[in-house]
Enzyme design. Structure first.
Site, mmCIF file in Angstrom:
data_model
loop_
_atom_site.group_PDB
_atom_site.id
_atom_site.type_symbol
_atom_site.label_atom_id
_atom_site.label_comp_id
_atom_site.label_asym_id
_atom_site.label_seq_id
_atom_site.Cartn_x
_atom_site.Cartn_y
_atom_site.Cartn_z
ATOM 1 N N ASP A 1 5.888 -121.137 46.369
ATOM 2 C CA ASP A 1 4.754 -120.503 45.689
ATOM 3 C C ASP A 1 3.797 -121.573 45.170
ATOM 4 O OD1 ASP A 1 3.447 -118.251 44.820
ATOM 5 O OD2 ASP A 1 4.660 -117.989 43.018
ATOM 6 N N GLU B 1 -1.994 -116.535 45.582
ATOM 7 C CA GLU B 1 -2.475 -115.277 45.006
ATOM 8 C C GLU B 1 -3.961 -115.069 45.289
ATOM 9 O OE1 GLU B 1 -1.534 -115.053 40.837
ATOM 10 O OE2 GLU B 1 0.593 -115.505 41.181
ATOM 11 N N GLU C 1 1.786 -106.418 44.573
ATOM 12 C CA GLU C 1 2.505 -106.312 43.293
ATOM 13 C C GLU C 1 1.901 -105.248 42.390
ATOM 14 O OE1 GLU C 1 3.267 -110.007 41.308
ATOM 15 O OE2 GLU C 1 4.028 -108.999 39.496
ATOM 16 N N ASP D 1 6.410 -119.331 41.134
ATOM 17 C CA ASP D 1 5.997 -120.091 39.951
ATOM 18 C C ASP D 1 6.393 -119.336 38.678
ATOM 19 O OD1 ASP D 1 4.129 -118.070 40.051
ATOM 20 O OD2 ASP D 1 2.385 -119.359 39.702
ATOM 21 N N LYS E 1 3.073 -119.228 49.579
ATOM 22 C CA LYS E 1 2.423 -118.003 49.106
ATOM 23 C C LYS E 1 1.341 -118.402 48.119
ATOM 24 C CE LYS E 1 4.328 -115.209 45.815
ATOM 25 N NZ LYS E 1 3.265 -115.265 44.808
HETATM 26 O O1 KIV Z 1 6.180 -116.351 40.987
HETATM 27 C C1 KIV Z 1 6.697 -115.310 41.364
HETATM 28 O O2 KIV Z 1 7.896 -115.069 41.225
HETATM 29 C C2 KIV Z 1 5.825 -114.332 41.989
HETATM 30 C C3 KIV Z 1 6.256 -112.910 41.861
HETATM 31 C C4 KIV Z 1 5.752 -112.382 40.564
HETATM 32 C C5 KIV Z 1 5.798 -112.106 42.980
HETATM 33 O O3 KIV Z 1 4.798 -114.666 42.494
#
Ligand code: KIV
Length: 282
Positions: free
Chosen positions: A84, A116, A183, A45, A114
């Site tokens: 993401d 967070e 990260e 994202d 993915k």
């Molecule tokens: O959105 C993204 O590119 C990420 C990275 C910061 C790991 O989640």
């Protein structure tokens, strides 16, 4: 080249083979990553900042993510791609999280998603995993909660935050994630997590002793201009290359140096015939 699957990534961890991956947001970048032999790709994202010019990732929508995921998939049909989940797509409930995670597979042909967070998103990871979608966790500096963290800041550099990140990592693994991205934390913590967890541990800005490295394409290619995190190595300068090419083009247009005979379609009939045609209309 055959497409990797989840078992390949587990085997790579066991055998100590590093995973190299990068973000991509569009067809050409997906294609370049695949042609280069990247082990996997993240359609992050971060596209909101790198591509759409937002100051952070908060405004990015499911539709933005799905559209960019589809473009990257078209460019990289044989690469493992991680979709993401954007802010708002999994925070509200386990049901919303499952519904949106499923969309990444059904509508954009992603291999996994993915999201967070650690302890606080454990029930989301469990629900998504039980729905049959592979989940990658993401802890440490989590850009979607940068506001709560007081900005884009490294963490896990003191025992207190390192302890809470260990709890997060264990919660992510226990909830059923198949891998985790860490990260901007102290490298010793990453190394410890890599030994402690059974699942692959990947780093972005978290040191070398782990199962693989991720960088954001806009950072490593010198495309994203707003800031460059300390952990980035810049491998190319796309911004300078583009700006210089545009400057040269402007100058050549103004001076009639472009286009030349090499860049036009020559006539097939004689000049005299063309002149007769023009005379008809004069
Ligand atoms: O959105 C993204 O590119 C990420 C990275 C910061 C790991 O989640």
């Amino acid at each position: 080249m055959s497409k990797k699957n989840v078992l390949d990534f587990i085997r790579m961890k066991k055998e100590g083979e590093k995973v190299a991956w990068v973000t991509a947001y569009d067809f050409p970048m997906g294609m370049f990553a695949e042609q280069a032999g990247m082990d996997m790709i993240l359609v992050g994202d971060s596209l909101g900042m790198v591509l759409l010019g937002y100051k952070d990732t908060i405004p990015v929508t499911m539709e933005d993510c799905l559209s960019h995921c589809r473009a990257v998939r078209r460019g990289a049909p044989k690469t493992w791609i991680v979709g993401d989940m954007p802010f708002g797509s999994y925070q509200t409930s386990d049901e919303d999280a499952v519904k949106n995670a499923v969309r990444f597979l059904k509508e954009a042909d992603m291999d996994c998603i993915k999201l967070e967070g650690g302890v606080r998103v454990a029930s989301r990871i469990k629900a998504i995993n039980e729905a049959g979608v592979l989940v990658m966790g993401h802890i440490g500096l989590t850009p979607q909660s940068a506001g709560q963290l007081g900005g884009f800041r490294a963490t896990g550099r003191d025992v207190k935050t390192a302890r809470s990140l260990i709890e997060d990592a264990l919660a992510v693994q226990d909830a059923g994630a198949y891998s985790i991205l860490v990260e901007a934390v102290a490298p010793e913590l990453t190394e410890f997590l890599t030994r402690k967890l059974d699942i692959p541990v990947y780093s972005i800005g978290a040191g070398v002793k782990c199962d693989g490295q991720l960088l954001i394409c806009g950072d490593m290619l010198g495309q994203f201009q707003a800031f460059t995190p300390k952990f980035v190595k810049v491998y190319a300068n796309i911004a300078e290359t583009c700006t210089n090419a545009f400057k040269q083009y402007i100058s050549e247009v103004k001076n009639e140096e472009f286009p030349t005979d090499d860049h036009v379609y020559p006539r097939k009939d004689s000049l005299e015939d063309f002149q007769k045609l023009f005379d008809e209309y004069s």
